[in-house]
Design a protein around this motif. Structure first.
Motif, PDB file in Angstrom:
ATOM      1  N   CYS A 155      47.707  41.063  26.738  1.00  0.00           N
ATOM      2  CA  CYS A 155      46.677  41.289  27.736  1.00  0.00           C
ATOM      3  C   CYS A 155      46.658  40.099  28.693  1.00  0.00           C
ATOM      4  O   CYS A 155      46.502  38.962  28.255  1.00  0.00           O
ATOM      5  CB  CYS A 155      45.327  41.429  27.020  1.00  0.00           C
ATOM      6  N   MET A 164      47.152  33.822  30.703  1.00  0.00           N
ATOM      7  CA  MET A 164      48.157  34.655  31.366  1.00  0.00           C
ATOM      8  C   MET A 164      49.462  34.615  30.567  1.00  0.00           C
ATOM      9  O   MET A 164      49.584  33.875  29.600  1.00  0.00           O
ATOM     10  CB  MET A 164      48.413  34.128  32.780  1.00  0.00           C
ATOM     11  N   ALA A 185      51.959  45.142  28.832  1.00  0.00           N
ATOM     12  CA  ALA A 185      51.153  44.093  29.464  1.00  0.00           C
ATOM     13  C   ALA A 185      49.940  44.780  30.097  1.00  0.00           C
ATOM     14  O   ALA A 185      50.090  45.582  31.016  1.00  0.00           O
ATOM     15  CB  ALA A 185      51.965  43.356  30.520  1.00  0.00           C
ATOM     16  N   ASP A 186      48.769  44.495  29.574  1.00  0.00           N
ATOM     17  CA  ASP A 186      47.528  45.095  30.078  1.00  0.00           C
ATOM     18  C   ASP A 186      47.051  44.255  31.262  1.00  0.00           C
ATOM     19  O   ASP A 186      46.604  43.116  31.096  1.00  0.00           O
ATOM     20  CB  ASP A 186      46.496  45.111  28.936  1.00  0.00           C
ATOM     21  N   GLU A 187      47.175  44.824  32.449  1.00  0.00           N
ATOM     22  CA  GLU A 187      46.820  44.106  33.685  1.00  0.00           C
ATOM     23  C   GLU A 187      45.541  44.670  34.304  1.00  0.00           C
ATOM     24  O   GLU A 187      45.443  44.852  35.517  1.00  0.00           O
ATOM     25  CB  GLU A 187      47.989  44.162  34.682  1.00  0.00           C
ATOM     26  N   ILE A 190      44.379  42.250  36.989  1.00  0.00           N
ATOM     27  CA  ILE A 190      45.431  41.553  37.742  1.00  0.00           C
ATOM     28  C   ILE A 190      45.089  41.358  39.216  1.00  0.00           C
ATOM     29  O   ILE A 190      45.589  40.422  39.852  1.00  0.00           O
ATOM     30  CB  ILE A 190      46.795  42.281  37.579  1.00  0.00           C
ATOM     31  N   THR A 197      51.403  39.228  38.489  1.00  0.00           N
ATOM     32  CA  THR A 197      51.759  40.519  37.883  1.00  0.00           C
ATOM     33  C   THR A 197      53.183  40.473  37.302  1.00  0.00           C
ATOM     34  O   THR A 197      54.022  39.677  37.738  1.00  0.00           O
ATOM     35  CB  THR A 197      51.687  41.677  38.911  1.00  0.00           C
ATOM     36  N   GLN A 198      53.420  41.340  36.346  1.00  0.00           N
ATOM     37  CA  GLN A 198      54.763  41.465  35.764  1.00  0.00           C
ATOM     38  C   GLN A 198      55.432  42.755  36.240  1.00  0.00           C
ATOM     39  O   GLN A 198      56.488  43.132  35.747  1.00  0.00           O
ATOM     40  CB  GLN A 198      54.686  41.459  34.216  1.00  0.00           C
ATOM     41  N   ILE A 210      53.147  48.582  31.824  1.00  0.00           N
ATOM     42  CA  ILE A 210      51.978  47.866  32.357  1.00  0.00           C
ATOM     43  C   ILE A 210      50.828  48.853  32.481  1.00  0.00           C
ATOM     44  O   ILE A 210      51.021  49.977  32.961  1.00  0.00           O
ATOM     45  CB  ILE A 210      52.314  47.221  33.721  1.00  0.00           C
ATOM     46  N   ARG A 212      46.960  49.509  34.033  1.00  0.00           N
ATOM     47  CA  ARG A 212      46.084  49.058  35.129  1.00  0.00           C
ATOM     48  C   ARG A 212      44.841  49.951  35.167  1.00  0.00           C
ATOM     49  O   ARG A 212      44.794  51.002  34.534  1.00  0.00           O
ATOM     50  CB  ARG A 212      46.815  49.193  36.471  1.00  0.00           C
TER      51      ARG A 212
END
Ligand code: PLP
Length: 356
Positions: A155, A164, A185-187, A190, A197-198, A210, A212
């Motif tokens: 996260c 991060m 990846a919990d954005e 973001i 961001t990834q 990801i 969102r």
């Protein structure tokens, strides 16, 4: 036990549900316990098609989000909030009773709750002493002989600690877990630090997902609209499992407007204001004797360790300010999470703290 309760699945009988901000309740005027935005925009609704089922994935909405995220339409799935993304990922990739998910506590509670409701085991690789991901431990857990970790939930910004991800270490982890597990990846937050961001890694890594949401920086928590971003192969699998009409048409209309050029401009202005409010709050808090530690400021919240959080929580409650208490969570003793609200709400927060 009642006649009906024993009919429920054993995992459900034993389950403690997620205590969402609204379920916890509380009385007060200032709501700073759910990381919502303090303001609300106006939207136009066309009701002429309400007799029809909505599109499975409304094209205008997918188009708008793909453009916003810099991805192809085939790399975007819209869901009922990011919470539904989490559940669909588990239901799609984890065999109940056999597979597991890996979480890195302290972190967002819904990964574990969703896994539990699906009968999927939960493994842990705790965050390190600075609350960063222990990439080695995650890699070891996925690659362990006989290991069954299928999804790793990271996260970033981490709720509640604000930490991060390290891009280089994430890339190494994606390589080390390729073909074995998805790295999610919990954005959700973001937009408050978009440069971190990834999403740019999706093109290169099939095992990166990801999640969102529009609930935070877009100020649309009530409409329950989230997104899953990944290569088309992952989206295709998720599309088999998600409900046939996941996003109601009025929601798609509002979300599409929020993602228009004008909507994005409003969102970015909101982020600037909230990030400024956060910086001011952080600076002032660090000078208060009742504050022991302020965690990294990355999302629309600040986690704060107090000398005596019970006293602080009580003082906020008496002043009608509702916060999220983390004091009984392991490693978060005396911690309270404060959502960044309007300037007036931050001033009320400081007034209460100064009165202690
Ligand atoms: C880290 C994180 N992920 C996901 C969510 C859920 O977002 P949504 O409202 O889109 O379900 C939240 C909500 O607070 C969150 O903090």
């Amino acid at each position: 036990m009642s006649d009906i309760k024993h009919l429920a699945r054993e995992t459900v009988q034993a389950l403690t549900p997620y205590l969402s901000a609204r379920r916890i309740g509380g009385t007060g005027e200032v709501w700073l316990n759910a990381n919502e935005s303090p303001d609300c925009n106006e939207y136009q609704l066309d009701s002429s098609n309400l007799n029809r089922y909505p599109e499975f994935q409304p094209p205008a909405l997918i188009n708008a989000y793909a453009q916003y995220a810099g991805l192809d339409n085939s790399q975007v799935l819209t869901t009922r909030g990011a919470d539904e993304s989490i559940e669909i990922l588990i239901r799609t990739f984890c065999e109940p009773g056999t597979d597991s998910i890996l979480i890195c506590p302290p972190t967002y509670g819904m990964y574990a709750i969703s896994a539990e409701t699906c009968g999927v085991e939960i493994e842990e690789a705790a965050l390190d002493s600075n609350f960063n991901v222990d990439y080695q431990a995650v890699s070891r857990a996925v690659n362990r002989e006989g290991g069954r970790v299928k999804i790793v939930f990271l996260c970033a910004p981490n709720n509640p600690t604000g930490n991060m991800l390290d891009k280089q270490k994430l890339v190494e982890l994606l390589e080390a877990t390729k073909g074995k597990a998805l790295i999610v990846a919990d954005e959700a937050y973001i937009e408050f630090c978009p440069e971190l961001t990834q999403a740019d890694l999706i093109a290169l890594h099939e095992n990166l997902v990801i999640t969102r949401t529009l609930s935070k920086a877009f100020a649309l928590a009530s409409i329950r609209c989230g997104f899953t971003l990944a290569q088309a192969s992952v989206i295709e699998m998720l599309s088999k499992v998600i409900a046939p009409y996941p996003v109601p048409d009025p929601i798609a209309q509002i979300a599409t407007q929020a993602l228009s050029a004008e909507g994005l401009k409003i969102m970015r202005e909101r982020v600037t204001i909230l990030n400024n409010n956060r910086a001011l709050l952080k600076e002032q808090m660090q000078q208060l004797p009742c504050v022991k530690e302020v965690f990294p400021a990355t999302g629309n919240y600040l986690l704060v360790r107090f000398e005596d959080s019970a006293k602080v929580f009580q003082a906020f409650a008496e002043d009608g300010i509702i916060m999220r208490d983390f004091a009984n969570k392991p490693r978060l003793e005396n911690c309270i999470r404060i959502t960044i609200g309007s300037k007036a709400e931050m001033e009320s927060t400081l007034t209460t703290l100064n009165s202690l």
